[in-house]
Each structure stands twice: as C-alpha cells, then as structure tokens.
Write an enzyme that holds these catalytic residues in place. Structure first.
Site, short mmCIF file in Angstrom:
data_model
loop_
_atom_site.label_atom_id
_atom_site.label_comp_id
_atom_site.label_asym_id
_atom_site.label_seq_id
_atom_site.Cartn_x
_atom_site.Cartn_y
_atom_site.Cartn_z
N GLY A 237 0.83 -1.20 0.00
CA GLY A 237 0.00 0.00 0.00
C GLY A 237 0.86 1.24 0.00
CB SER A 238 0.00 4.74 0.62
OG SER A 238 -0.54 4.66 1.91
CB THR A 239 5.25 5.69 1.47
OG1 THR A 239 5.80 4.96 0.37
CG2 THR A 239 6.37 6.07 2.43
CB VAL A 241 -0.82 3.06 5.15
CG1 VAL A 241 -1.32 1.82 5.89
CG2 VAL A 241 -1.96 4.06 4.96
N GLY A 242 2.39 2.47 5.43
CA GLY A 242 3.51 1.58 5.75
C GLY A 242 4.29 2.09 6.96
CD GLU A 259 7.11 -5.61 -1.90
OE1 GLU A 259 7.55 -4.63 -2.55
OE2 GLU A 259 7.75 -6.66 -1.76
CB CYS A 293 3.33 0.39 -7.01
SG CYS A 293 3.48 -1.37 -7.31
P1 NAP Z 1 -3.41 2.49 1.30
O1 NAP Z 1 -4.32 3.65 1.45
O2 NAP Z 1 -2.09 2.55 1.93
O3 NAP Z 1 -4.22 1.23 1.84
C1 NAP Z 1 -3.72 -0.08 1.75
C2 NAP Z 1 -4.36 -0.95 2.81
O4 NAP Z 1 -3.97 -0.54 4.12
C3 NAP Z 1 -5.87 -0.92 2.81
O5 NAP Z 1 -6.33 -2.24 3.03
C4 NAP Z 1 -6.16 0.01 3.96
O6 NAP Z 1 -7.46 -0.16 4.45
C5 NAP Z 1 -5.10 -0.42 4.96
N1 NAP Z 1 -4.80 0.52 6.04
C6 NAP Z 1 -4.86 1.88 6.05
N2 NAP Z 1 -4.40 2.38 7.22
C7 NAP Z 1 -4.02 1.32 7.98
C8 NAP Z 1 -3.41 1.18 9.26
N3 NAP Z 1 -3.12 2.24 10.01
N4 NAP Z 1 -3.12 -0.05 9.71
C9 NAP Z 1 -3.39 -1.14 8.94
N5 NAP Z 1 -3.95 -1.08 7.71
C10 NAP Z 1 -4.26 0.14 7.23
O7 NAP Z 1 -3.15 2.17 -0.24
P2 NAP Z 1 -4.19 2.19 -1.46
O8 NAP Z 1 -4.68 3.58 -1.66
O9 NAP Z 1 -5.18 1.08 -1.31
O10 NAP Z 1 -3.21 1.75 -2.65
C11 NAP Z 1 -2.38 2.64 -3.33
C12 NAP Z 1 -0.96 2.61 -2.80
O11 NAP Z 1 -0.45 1.28 -2.80
C13 NAP Z 1 0.01 3.41 -3.64
O12 NAP Z 1 0.85 4.15 -2.80
C14 NAP Z 1 0.80 2.34 -4.38
O13 NAP Z 1 2.09 2.73 -4.78
C15 NAP Z 1 0.85 1.26 -3.37
N6 NAP Z 1 1.12 -0.03 -4.02
C16 NAP Z 1 2.37 -0.59 -3.87
C17 NAP Z 1 2.67 -1.80 -4.49
C18 NAP Z 1 4.03 -2.44 -4.34
O14 NAP Z 1 4.16 -3.62 -4.65
N7 NAP Z 1 5.06 -1.74 -3.89
C19 NAP Z 1 1.69 -2.44 -5.25
C20 NAP Z 1 0.44 -1.86 -5.38
C21 NAP Z 1 0.17 -0.65 -4.74
P3 NAP Z 1 -8.28 1.13 4.99
O15 NAP Z 1 -8.16 2.21 3.97
O16 NAP Z 1 -9.65 0.67 5.23
O17 NAP Z 1 -7.62 1.49 6.26
#
Ligand code: NAP
Ligand code: MG
Length: 486
Positions: A237-239, A241-242, A259, A293
């Site tokens: 997911g996003s940096t 949140v990571g 990731e 990504c």
């Molecule tokens: P996101 O907003 O970071 O959310 C990813 C997941 O994290 C969701 O299931 C989200 O659910 C959960 N989440 C949010 N806050 C959390 C917390 N504090 N604790 C635990 N879980 C939490 O990402 P997205 O908008 O879905 O996806 C886009 C991002 O993913 C981009 O930054 C993209 O670059 C990245 N990405 C990276 C890769 C890679 O392989 N490097 C691949 C695909 C995508 P909730 O929103 O319900 O909290």
C-alpha cells in the site's frame, strides 16, 4: 457469493460482520456492486486468535499436503472464473481486458507457483567449520544446518488496485511456508477477496489457517496490526500507511514485508529506440489507469530527443479510448473513487502552478458517470516540482529534461521512492552503469516486462523486504541455525 451474501471467514466459519455491511461502488457506473461485511474489532481479534490456534498443527503438515491444497484452491478458482471476472471488474473498474488477462488468471498462477514453492528445500546445509576451543566448549569441527521455519500468524493487508492478485501473492507463499494468515483487503473492492476466502475454505484448508476480515475504515487493519496474535505483517500500500504500520509493529518486533509507493523514473537517452520508449511509458495510461506502483510515470528525457519524446507521448495519449471498461476497445477506465480522482486532480493542479506545461489531458472526459481522469501529460517540469516528487496513482505522466548521464541519475534518485526505474538506451554498457547508480529495487532496460522469479521490492521509502519467486517464499520464514559437534 453464497446464498448468505459476502461474508467474513473466521476460524473456519463464514459469518456476517458484527458492525453491519457497507456498499461497494462500481467506479464506472457509480452503482452498488454488492455489500461487504463490516467486521467489528472483536471479530478481527477472533480471526487473529483462530490463526494462532491453527498454527502449531498447520506448521507441522507435510509440504506435499500444503502443495496439494494450494493446487486444489487454484483449480477451484479456475472453476469460478466466470463469476470472479465480472465481480472483480465491477468493483475495481478495471477494463475487461485487464481483468481477464491480469486480475484473475495471475491469481491462479501465483497459487500454482507457490504450490511448487511448498516443496522447495527448507534446509540449507553448511560445510563443517573448524572452531577453536573456548571457555564454553572444546574445539573441533562443528556441523551446521539452517532450517527455514514459518514465522507464525501473518496479517496480509492489501491495496485496491489488484485485489485478489495482491492477496494471492501474500497468501500463497505464506501458506506454502507453513504460516497461518488473516487477510484484510482494501475497503474499496473487497468482495472478490471474500469469495477467494470461500474458495480456500472449500479447498479444505483446516479451520483457522485462512481468515478473512473486511471493513470500510482503518479500524480493522489497525486492530489486526496491533493484535498480540500476529507475528508478521505483510503489507502492500502507500508509504504513509507503511510507516504507521512499521511504528506499531516495532513495538513487539513483528516481522515486516512492506511493498510501498513508487514514482518510477523512465530515463530516455538520445540513442534510445523511441518507439519502444514511448510505447512502454504509455502503459502508465493504458494499464489500469496508472494505478500501478511500478509504472514509469516520471520521464527523464535527454535534450536531443526531448521534443520527440513529448510529441510522441502527446500523440499516444490522444489515441487512447477513455470510457466504459466493458467495451472491448476501451483502454483507460476510471480511477477507483471520487477521493482518488480528487487527489490526482489536485496534484495535476499543483504541477501546473509549479511550472509544468499541460500537453495532453488535464480534465475529465465528457462521460455521465464514473471517476475518470483523461490521460494527462505534463512536460517541461523542474525536478523539484511536486508532480515530479509525489505519487499520482493515476493516468498522469510528467517529463523532465536532462543534459548528461550524471544529471539523469541525480533526477531519477531525487524522490523519496526507489521501487522501479527504467533505462531506455541502445548502449548496454551504459544501461548497466546507470542501473548500478539507481537507488531502486528494480530496473527495466528497454522494457516494462517483469521476471516473476526475480526479487521484487523497494529501496528507500518504497519498502522493506522482497516478494517474487523463491525470494517471496523466504520472506515468510525465520532462519533457525542447528549446530552439532562432528
Ligand atoms: P493504502 O491507502 O495505503 O491502503 C492499503 C491498505 O492498508 C488498505 O487495506 C487500507 O485499508 C489499509 N490501512 C490503512 N491504514 C491502515 C493502518 N493504520 N493499519 C493497517 N492497515 C491500514 O493504499 P491504497 O490507496 O489502497 O493503494 C495505493 C498505494 O499502494 C500506492 O501508494 C501504491 O504505490 C501502493 N502499491 C504498492 C505496491 C508495491 O508492490 N510496492 C503495489 C500496489 C500498490 P483502509 O483504507 O480501510 O484502512
Ligand atoms: Mg485507504
């Protein structure tokens, strides 16, 4: 979906969300696709506890048994393709072509790959080593073997772009290695992941080995990451949140596979085959509306070809059909949500205010419904433009000119990310020299094709650890050293 609708899977039972259910919206039509269960925090904890209870027996199963179950799950997924394709298409808004070729089959391939993975050697033999006598023990030859042990309960948390593919890339290797899992898909498109859970249940994984929880807000993911039963968090997911997950996980030393975001540089040298470079960069628009990504979203073009690159990209952007993802010739579908469209539009605006020139797109297409953004091209950007530094996760390409190789490397390395960069040149010696200087986990030379056996992951703020092939399998293991005299 079964007669009961989309449900959670906790300890081998399919159950409704204690906090109700919420609507999943089709990003193209803005109509409701279905209702996803809203798990309570207590249900998330129950799922983690069930996974912990299931771990001792599952971790001792024979690799052959795990391989057979993973293959059976792949068979069942294949049998349900006709149900999964329209569902994943509707909840993600991906074009039918992307859904048919990438969203569903890739998920099955990953399970097949890690069915084989379950059978890969779990022992690494070491040659005997001569050790001097110490106050602790007599000297002599010491034998050693390294044993790969499963980590325990793995929380698998995924983003919205490729819901079941991302999940399969975590569940497959985690289960193959003997871990148990609790999966938490993204709130925007979790329905197919609940069907996936149903399939794994039918395939015969013992109760508690696979658990699925869903929810509309961050509470479910947060509760999972904080749970004492969880030993490892595998997050894509996003940096930001990571970072939040890393901070919580550090408290009790949970293992991490992160990731995260990317801002792929596509360095185009004067000697590049421009047709290849432009076609590859156009994939930012043509592939899932740039919600990828790894995409080469940040073009760094040498002055000698700069004008041709910009003109070629502008021409390509104008030829892509934007619209109904169900029509076979549509190339650019909608973004996942109104919120995501708003983010993309705001960053385009910032890019223009900071000196970027709008060459293509920049507005919404004339469509009655859907969260669309036209394929957009911003040229003449300075390296410190916000549109060059920040991730769009949408159909936007920015172009920065450069003079020499050192400048190209400096611009490419100038963001906080380091996930995937690209070098376009006819000179392979230069390609390798540049690749070595790029602070990034992956470099594509004249191609966006991937090798799925190669390790995949990020440098810098793009993450920690590696997915992919056997590297991805090993990410879900702890190394245990066993030594003996002799
Ligand atoms: P996101 O907003 O970071 O959310 C990813 C997941 O994290 C969701 O299931 C989200 O659910 C959960 N989440 C949010 N806050 C959390 C917390 N504090 N604790 C635990 N879980 C939490 O990402 P997205 O908008 O879905 O996806 C886009 C991002 O993913 C981009 O930054 C993209 O670059 C990245 N990405 C990276 C890769 C890679 O392989 N490097 C691949 C695909 C995508 P909730 O929103 O319900 O909290
Ligand atoms: Mg989110």
């Amino acid at each position: 979906m079964s007669a009961q609708g989309y449900q959670l899977l906790i300890g081998g039972e399919r159950v409704d969300g204690e906090a109700g259910a919420y609507d999943i919206v089709n990003p193209a039509t803005e109509t409701v696709v279905g209702r996803a269960p809203e798990a309570s925090v207590a249900q998330v904890e129950a799922a983690a506890s069930a996974a912990a209870d299931a771990f001792p027996a599952w971790s001792r199963t024979k690799p052959e048994e795990r391989a057979e179950l993973l293959n059976r799950a792949a068979d069942l997924l294949r049998d349900r393709m006709d149900e999964l394709i329209p569902l994943v298409q509707a909840e993600t808004g991906a074009t039918l072509r992307t859904t048919k070729t990438m969203q569903v089959p890739t998920c099955i391939e990953r399970f097949r790959r890690y069915a084989k993975g379950a059978l890969e050697p779990a022992h690494i033999p070491l040659p005997p080593s001569e050790m001097p006598a110490t106050a602790l023990a007599a000297g002599g030859l010491m034998g050693a073997v390294v044993v790969r042990q499963p980590v325990g309960v793995v929380a698998c948390i995924t983003p919205y772009n490729f819901p079941i593919v991302n999940m399969a890339g975590k569940i497959g290797p985690a289960l193959a290695m003997g871990n148990t899992v609790v999966v938490k898909p993204a709130p925007q498109d979790p329905l197919a992941v609940t069907v996936f859970g149903e399939v794994l249940h039918e395939a015969g994984f013992p109760a508690g080995v696979v658990n699925v929880v869903t929810g509309s807000g961050p509470e479910s993911g947060q509760a999972l990451v904080a749970s004492k039963h969880v030993d490892m968090v595998s997050f894509t997911g996003s940096t930001p949140v990571g970072q939040a997950i890393g901070a919580v996980a550090g408290h009790d030393m949970k293992r991490l596979l992160l990731e995260l975001g990317g801002k792929g540089a596509g360095i185009v040298f004067d000697d590049a085959d421009l047709k290849t470079a432009i076609a590859t960069i156009s994939s930012v628009w043509a592939f899932h509306s740039g919600q990828i990504c790894t995409a080469p979203t940040r073009v760094i073009a040498q002055r000698g070809v700069y004008d041709q690159v910009v003109a070629g990209l502008a021409q390509a952007a104008g030829h892509l059909k934007v619209g109904d993802p169900l029509e076979p010739d549509t190339v650019v579908g909608p973004l996942i949500s109104e919120v995501q469209r708003g983010r993309v539009e705001a960053l385009v605006q910032a890019g223009l205010e900071q000196g970027g020139e709008l060459v293509a797109g920049g507005s919404r297409p004339d469509l009655a419904t859907g969260f669309y953004v036209q394929p957009t091209l911003l040229a003449g950007c300075k390296p410190d433009n916000a549109a060059v530094l920040q991730e769009f996760f949408g159909p936007v390409v920015v172009v920065v000119p450069f003079d020499d190789e050192d400048e190209a490397v400096a611009v490419a390395n100038g963001t906080e990310f380091g996930l995937y960069d690209y070098v376009f040149t006819a000179d392979t010696a230069r390609a390798m020299r540049v690749a070595r200087q790029l602070r990034t986990g992956n470099v594509g030379i004249n191609t966006a094709q991937r090798n799925h056996e190669a390790p995949f992951g990020g440098f810098k703020m793009s993450g920690v650890g590696r997915d992919g092939g056997s590297f991805g399998l090993h990410a879900y293991s702890e190394l245990q050293s066993v030594v003996w005299p002799g």
